[in-house]
Design an enzyme around this catalytic site. Structure first.
Site, PDB file in Angstrom:
ATOM      1  N   CYS A  88     -24.795  17.003   2.043  1.00  0.00           N
ATOM      2  CA  CYS A  88     -24.795  15.708   1.787  1.00  0.00           C
ATOM      3  C   CYS A  88     -24.477  16.124   0.203  1.00  0.00           C
ATOM      4  CB  CYS A  88     -26.083  15.209   1.841  1.00  0.00           C
ATOM      5  SG  CYS A  88     -26.183  13.558   1.447  1.00  0.00           S
ATOM      6  N   GLU A 177     -30.460  19.627   9.139  1.00  0.00           N
ATOM      7  CA  GLU A 177     -31.977  20.135   9.197  1.00  0.00           C
ATOM      8  C   GLU A 177     -32.769  19.085   9.763  1.00  0.00           C
ATOM      9  OE1 GLU A 177     -30.352  18.769   6.661  1.00  0.00           O
ATOM     10  OE2 GLU A 177     -31.308  17.821   5.036  1.00  0.00           O
ATOM     11  N   SER A 229     -62.916  27.354   5.176  1.00  0.00           N
ATOM     12  CA  SER A 229     -63.075  25.834   4.602  1.00  0.00           C
ATOM     13  C   SER A 229     -63.312  25.408   6.228  1.00  0.00           C
ATOM     14  CB  SER A 229     -61.984  25.470   4.064  1.00  0.00           C
ATOM     15  OG  SER A 229     -60.809  25.570   4.936  1.00  0.00           O
ATOM     16  N   GLY A 230     -62.926  25.995   7.285  1.00  0.00           N
ATOM     17  CA  GLY A 230     -62.883  25.311   8.527  1.00  0.00           C
ATOM     18  C   GLY A 230     -61.339  25.023   8.806  1.00  0.00           C
ATOM     19  N   GLY A 231     -60.560  25.096   7.977  1.00  0.00           N
ATOM     20  CA  GLY A 231     -59.323  24.733   8.228  1.00  0.00           C
ATOM     21  C   GLY A 231     -58.464  26.346   8.679  1.00  0.00           C
ATOM     22  N   VAL A 232     -57.000  25.896   8.837  1.00  0.00           N
ATOM     23  CA  VAL A 232     -56.376  26.812   9.669  1.00  0.00           C
ATOM     24  C   VAL A 232     -55.884  27.844   8.482  1.00  0.00           C
ATOM     25  CG1 VAL A 232     -54.107  25.545   9.453  1.00  0.00           C
ATOM     26  CG2 VAL A 232     -54.414  27.430  11.004  1.00  0.00           C
ATOM     27  N   SER A 234     -57.388  29.262   5.513  1.00  0.00           N
ATOM     28  CA  SER A 234     -58.189  30.180   5.317  1.00  0.00           C
ATOM     29  C   SER A 234     -58.764  31.033   6.607  1.00  0.00           C
ATOM     30  CB  SER A 234     -59.734  29.524   4.712  1.00  0.00           C
ATOM     31  OG  SER A 234     -60.004  28.511   5.666  1.00  0.00           O
TER      32      SER A 234
END
Ligand code: XMP
Length: 519
Positions: A88, A177, A229-232, A234
């Site tokens: 583009c 993309e 943290s409970g997240g993916v 970390s």
């Protein structure tokens, strides 16, 4: 001893003319197992040579090449002998620089268009004579010099793809993309393999092995701490380090009382049973709730949570002897967006709300093993490292946790109501098989009571809003068109099962102008 060649040795650079396009292109390149980095559009030919890329991709962007102040690239990059694909705006720039003319198109094209191949081969090898593409442009190439061959056209765009006759320079007006160009990844694959000669060396399994070796070498016998943290992000950081240095890793999980239902228990189970790490759980709920008492202003909530988190982390890290390194789950988009990458694009986008970020004053050296990866790569890496699907595919969760979803004052009883409503929503979305197809789904507890009737009694209770979005990059997002029956089940269950809620609404705002979170 010979060392194996780096899996990132065959690399492609994406020159950034408009950040959201660049990241998507870069992810698509990596899906073809080719390492890819995003660089500034005005990178010098000398800097490019230092990266030794196999190819260059000039991204799309919102500007017009003929406008003053439009972002340009050094014209010499087309003469380096390195294959170039302009997409583009990138195509406009290549054609204009090499003797063509870009003009505002008589008919703008936004959305799906049918493209006719006029000259097949290399870039378009294996593409049928006519194929669907996604267009999004007001400008187009009106004329090219005799040095170019036109490869494809649409009804309103006579030059929809081009190739230079003597230089390895290609351009496409459409966006390969995006998934709306079904053959887009095939066309990118052609560019990467046939044109650039990449053989697909970027593999996550190999990345894991190389990174584990590098980490071992760098860390030696020293100790590393890592916040969970409970997240993916970390979790994957910790899992990778665990494989590298095992017992030298200590993890700290700050229980801030603001996590989703059962989340903390799941993380503790994983990191004590499966990975057997030295896990320190800091009981911080009372401290966080105390600092949030009476606070309703969103930024002030964030500030206080950030502060309390740092204090908790600091105190606990002092209990751990001889720590030299601090591991963080920084990802590639954070690196680009903060402008921290060498030759990376400038800090044009907001610095991500970095609650959970730790200050340099802690005095540790940083290790960031994921700083070259996109989120989807981190997830796949997590699976390679043996993390459970549930944790790896968990929707992102903000650092300040449920505090920014509990509008108004954050108290334990209100958090408990929110946790229950949120858990029901997630359970029903999972049961409908829609969890992986949505980017983020959650409940928000509103600071609003409304009148209802339950049994024969009048109620005056809380309202809950449901939020569910689809997005590629979390910078823009569409609200998810959840099926009515799923919404109905969630609503009925929340009203029946969660004491204190008598009304459920569905948030149908897109970002922008709304944000994903309510605070
Ligand atoms: P917004 O609400 O800005 O959110 O559209 C975009 C993404 O960022 C997450 N988010 C945060 N993450 N600390 C974080 O770590 C924060 O303060 C924060 N605020 C929003 C949000 O969940 C979404 O994924």
């Amino acid at each position: 001893m010979t060392t194996a060649p780096s899996i990132a040795a065959q690399r492609v650079l994406v020159l950034d003319f408009g950040a959201q396009y660049a990241q998507l292109i870069s992810r698509r390149v990596r899906e073809n197992h080719v390492y890819c980095e995003i660089v500034r559009h005005d990178i010098t030919p000398e800097q490019i040579r230092r990266h030794a890329p196999r190819g260059l991709i000039l991204s799309g962007g919102p500007s017009s090449v003929y406008e003053g102040g439009a972002p340009m690239c050094d014209p010499a990059i087309f003469k380096l002998g390195i294959p170039v694909l302009g997409i583009c705006y990138g195509m406009h720039l290549a054609c204009e620089t090499l003797g063509g003319k870009v003009e505002n198109a008589p008919a703008r094209e936004f959305g799906r268009a049918r493209c006719q191949v006029t000259s097949g081969g290399d870039l378009l090898a294996g593409v049928p004579e006519s194929f669907d593409v996604w267009m999004s442009h007001g400008d187009q190439v009106a004329r090219v010099s005799d040095d170019f061959v036109s490869l494809a056209k649409t009804k309103t765009c006579p030059i929809a793809a081009v190739k230079h006759k003597s230089l390895p320079v290609f351009g496409v007006q459409f966006h390969p993309e995006v998934t709306h160009t079904p053959l887009g990844s095939h066309i990118l694959h052609n560019f990467l393999t046939t044109v650039c000669g990449c053989t697909g060396t970027w593999k996550l399994g190999d990345f894991a092995k190389q990174t584990i070796d590098q980490m071992r070498g760098r860390i030696g016998n020293d100790r590393v701490i890592c916040g969970l943290s409970g997240g993916v992000d970390s979790a994957v950081t910790a899992a990778l380090l665990y494989q590298a240095i095992g017992p030298q890793l200590s993890c700290i999980l700050v229980d801030n009382g603001l996590l989703r239902k059962d989340e903390q228990a799941a993380v503790i189970a994983e990191f004590t049973r499966h990975f057997k790490t030295d896990l320190h759980v800091v009981a911080g709920e009372a401290r966080f709730l105390a600092t949030l008492k009476g606070i309703t202003e969103p930024q002030e909530k964030r500030r206080r949570i950030g502060h309390a988190f740092i204090e908790c982390f600091k105190e606990e890290s002092k209990q751990i002897q001889d720590v030299k390194f601090l591991a963080q789950g920084t990802l590639y988009p954070d690196v680009i967006e903060s402008g921290a990458a060498a030759d990376g694009p400038a800090a044009t986008i907001k610095l991500h709300h970095n609650v959970g970020g730790l200050p340099a004053e802690l005095g540790f050296e940083l290790v960031e093993p994921l700083r070259d990866l996109f989120k989807d790569e981190v997830r796949r890496l997590g699976l390679e490292l043996g993390l459970p699907e549930d944790l790896v595919w968990r929707h992102p969760f903000p650092g300040p946790g449920l505090a920014v979803r509990c509008l108004g004052e954050v108290t334990k009883p209100r958090l408990d109501v929110l946790r229950e409503a949120d858990a029901i929503m997630i359970e029903e979305i999972k049961a409908a098989g829609l969890y992986r197809q949505t980017s983020q789904a959650f409940a928000v507890l509103l600071p609003v009571q409304s009148v209802g009737v339950m049994g024969d009694a009048r109620t005056y209770e809380n309202a809950v809003a449901l939020r569910c979005v689809n997005t590629d990059d979390f910078m823009t997002a569409d609200w998810t068109h959840l099926p009515y029956d799923v919404l109905a089940r969630i609503s009925t269950r929340i009203i029946n099962e969660v004491k204190g809620v008598n009304r459920v609404c569905y948030d149908i705002s897109s970002k922008p102008p709304a944000t994903i979170e309510w605070e």
